[in-house]
Design a protein around this motif. Sequence first.
Motif, mmCIF file in Angstrom:
data_model
loop_
_atom_site.group_PDB
_atom_site.id
_atom_site.type_symbol
_atom_site.label_atom_id
_atom_site.label_comp_id
_atom_site.label_asym_id
_atom_site.label_seq_id
_atom_site.Cartn_x
_atom_site.Cartn_y
_atom_site.Cartn_z
ATOM 1 N N ALA A 1 -2.858 4.509 -0.869
ATOM 2 C CA ALA A 1 -1.584 4.339 -1.586
ATOM 3 C C ALA A 1 -1.438 2.916 -2.115
ATOM 4 C CB ALA A 1 -0.420 4.689 -0.665
ATOM 5 N N LEU A 2 -1.827 1.932 -1.312
ATOM 6 C CA LEU A 2 -1.719 0.527 -1.733
ATOM 7 C C LEU A 2 -2.606 0.237 -2.934
ATOM 8 C CD1 LEU A 2 -1.609 -1.282 1.744
ATOM 9 C CD2 LEU A 2 0.258 -1.098 0.088
ATOM 10 N N ARG A 3 -3.813 0.827 -2.935
ATOM 11 C CA ARG A 3 -4.721 0.635 -4.072
ATOM 12 C C ARG A 3 -4.117 1.181 -5.359
ATOM 13 N NH1 ARG A 3 -8.809 2.228 -0.453
ATOM 14 N NH2 ARG A 3 -8.876 4.316 -1.377
ATOM 15 N N MET A 4 -3.316 2.237 -5.219
ATOM 16 C CA MET A 4 -2.687 2.872 -6.393
ATOM 17 C C MET A 4 -1.288 2.306 -6.664
ATOM 18 S SD MET A 4 -4.610 5.533 -7.578
ATOM 19 C CE MET A 4 -3.488 6.818 -8.123
ATOM 20 N N ASP A 5 -0.862 1.321 -5.831
ATOM 21 C CA ASP A 5 0.479 0.747 -5.948
ATOM 22 C C ASP A 5 1.558 1.843 -5.839
ATOM 23 O OD1 ASP A 5 2.438 -1.191 -6.232
ATOM 24 O OD2 ASP A 5 2.463 -1.060 -8.417
ATOM 25 N N ILE A 6 1.377 2.727 -4.837
ATOM 26 C CA ILE A 6 2.312 3.836 -4.609
ATOM 27 C C ILE A 6 3.036 3.601 -3.275
ATOM 28 C CG2 ILE A 6 2.457 6.313 -4.067
ATOM 29 C CD1 ILE A 6 0.103 6.678 -6.049
ATOM 30 N N GLU A 7 4.344 3.788 -3.289
ATOM 31 C CA GLU A 7 5.158 3.616 -2.082
ATOM 32 C C GLU A 7 5.448 4.987 -1.469
ATOM 33 O OE1 GLU A 7 9.459 1.751 -0.622
ATOM 34 O OE2 GLU A 7 9.057 2.061 -2.759
ATOM 35 N N ILE A 8 5.190 5.112 -0.161
ATOM 36 C CA ILE A 8 5.504 6.353 0.554
ATOM 37 C C ILE A 8 6.816 6.149 1.310
ATOM 38 C CG2 ILE A 8 4.733 8.014 2.293
ATOM 39 C CD1 ILE A 8 1.854 7.162 1.621
ATOM 40 N N ALA B 1 -0.905 14.178 -2.899
ATOM 41 C CA ALA B 1 0.188 13.621 -3.710
ATOM 42 C C ALA B 1 -0.220 12.282 -4.325
ATOM 43 C CB ALA B 1 1.437 13.453 -2.851
ATOM 44 N N ILE B 2 -0.911 11.444 -3.542
ATOM 45 C CA ILE B 2 -1.368 10.144 -4.036
ATOM 46 C C ILE B 2 -2.354 10.340 -5.195
ATOM 47 C CG2 ILE B 2 -2.727 8.076 -3.462
ATOM 48 C CD1 ILE B 2 -1.565 8.387 -0.564
ATOM 49 N N LYS B 3 -3.281 11.281 -5.001
ATOM 50 C CA LYS B 3 -4.333 11.523 -6.001
ATOM 51 C C LYS B 3 -3.747 11.942 -7.349
ATOM 52 C CE LYS B 3 -6.960 15.122 -5.458
ATOM 53 N NZ LYS B 3 -7.941 16.018 -4.840
ATOM 54 N N ALA C 1 0.393 5.331 -11.040
ATOM 55 C CA ALA C 1 0.551 4.017 -10.390
ATOM 56 C C ALA C 1 2.015 3.595 -10.405
ATOM 57 C CB ALA C 1 -0.314 2.991 -11.107
ATOM 58 N N SER C 2 2.395 2.808 -9.383
ATOM 59 C CA SER C 2 3.750 2.245 -9.262
ATOM 60 C C SER C 2 4.832 3.324 -9.160
ATOM 61 C CB SER C 2 4.063 1.317 -10.445
ATOM 62 O OG SER C 2 3.074 0.321 -10.570
ATOM 63 N N SER C 3 4.502 4.437 -8.463
ATOM 64 C CA SER C 3 5.492 5.498 -8.268
ATOM 65 C C SER C 3 5.782 5.659 -6.772
ATOM 66 C CB SER C 3 5.002 6.817 -8.862
ATOM 67 O OG SER C 3 3.802 7.224 -8.227
ATOM 68 N N GLN C 4 6.630 6.614 -6.432
ATOM 69 C CA GLN C 4 6.995 6.859 -5.035
ATOM 70 C C GLN C 4 6.646 8.292 -4.639
ATOM 71 O OE1 GLN C 4 11.211 5.961 -4.652
ATOM 72 N NE2 GLN C 4 10.771 3.908 -3.877
ATOM 73 N N ILE C 5 6.322 8.441 -3.356
ATOM 74 C CA ILE C 5 6.135 9.771 -2.763
ATOM 75 C C ILE C 5 7.128 9.886 -1.607
ATOM 76 C CG2 ILE C 5 4.561 11.253 -1.437
ATOM 77 C CD1 ILE C 5 2.260 9.886 -3.021
ATOM 78 N N HIS C 6 7.911 10.940 -1.587
ATOM 79 C CA HIS C 6 8.932 11.126 -0.555
ATOM 80 C C HIS C 6 8.478 12.181 0.452
ATOM 81 C CE1 HIS C 6 12.184 8.689 -2.379
ATOM 82 N NE2 HIS C 6 11.520 8.967 -3.492
ATOM 83 N N GLU D 1 0.219 6.176 7.892
ATOM 84 C CA GLU D 1 -0.698 5.060 8.190
ATOM 85 C C GLU D 1 -2.124 5.378 7.727
ATOM 86 O OE1 GLU D 1 -2.333 2.578 12.114
ATOM 87 O OE2 GLU D 1 -0.859 4.174 12.364
ATOM 88 N N ASN D 2 -2.542 6.645 7.912
ATOM 89 C CA ASN D 2 -3.905 7.038 7.539
ATOM 90 C C ASN D 2 -4.161 6.947 6.036
ATOM 91 O OD1 ASN D 2 -4.501 7.532 10.201
ATOM 92 N ND2 ASN D 2 -4.290 9.749 10.065
ATOM 93 N N VAL D 3 -3.127 7.234 5.228
ATOM 94 C CA VAL D 3 -3.327 7.238 3.764
ATOM 95 C C VAL D 3 -2.835 5.951 3.101
ATOM 96 C CG1 VAL D 3 -3.198 9.753 3.648
ATOM 97 C CG2 VAL D 3 -1.124 8.399 3.286
ATOM 98 N N GLN D 4 -2.273 5.042 3.897
ATOM 99 C CA GLN D 4 -1.675 3.830 3.331
ATOM 100 C C GLN D 4 -2.647 2.993 2.492
ATOM 101 O OE1 GLN D 4 1.797 3.385 4.012
ATOM 102 N NE2 GLN D 4 1.581 2.124 2.220
ATOM 103 N N PRO D 5 -3.912 2.793 2.944
ATOM 104 C CA PRO D 5 -4.836 1.995 2.111
ATOM 105 C C PRO D 5 -5.016 2.582 0.708
ATOM 106 C CG PRO D 5 -5.722 2.278 4.320
ATOM 107 C CD PRO D 5 -4.523 3.162 4.228
#
Length: 256
Positions: free
Chosen positions: A135-142, A171-173, A177-182, A129-133
């Motif tokens: 991730a959304l800016r980068m179009d990354i799905e966690i 990981a987001i950094k 864009a448009s990738s996933q982090i598991h 939840e803390n990093v979601q904003p």
Amino acid sequence: AYDFLPKPFTPDEFRLITSRGIDRRKLVLETIALKKEKEMLKEHFAAVVSHELKSPLGAVQQNLYLLEMELSEKLNPEQKDRMERMKVKINDLINLIHTWLRVITVDVNKLKEKFSQVSIEIVIAKAVENVQPHALRMDIEIVPSFGSTPSFIIGDEGTLVEAVGNLLGNAIKFSRASSQIHVHTEEINGYLEISVADTGIGIANEDLPYIFEDFYSGNSGEKIEKSSGLGLAITRRIVEAHNGTVSVASELGHGS
């Protein structure tokens, strides 16, 4: 004792081993002195950062907010935009100072005094939840997943959320864009393993041994946002306070 002399020995052999012993003792004393000096520098740095930087910036921030309120009806859109940018930059600086102080003042023993039963699912949820904003800016799905994980572990929820959040933020950094982090949790030999995996730009082999050190920022060769180089150092301290270890596996161009 660090060495020995087999009988029979000559006076020259005795002098040599004694000389080595004296040199070794000097090195030990120098190491102790350097450790003390490092601790004093840390304390002095914390005091300087807190008093000389944090206090004036806080005053500037407060006055800027007051000025914005007083001039709210007089500012044109361009001036409001400039005011907003100033607020963001000052806030970034204050957050950086808090991070510096955090890395210096993490007290492992005090941390352990606050240990209690913690739900690992809640820790992961809050960190995401803390990093979601960002991730959304980068179009990354966690994507979180839970294996044979215990319902509760013993630890400090707040710092565990921070540790996992730092790994996710990293990981987001370094992701595209448009990738996933598991994020995956698994119980292995009585320990809880938390893994954060991305398919981003990866880390160079020469950087791997140093990424958990204070103020270290590797050079990936690609343009990414700058960082203080402290997030992973703080994570290492938190994990070690929980009797754990942190490690990295990575390949350039294929993620971490």
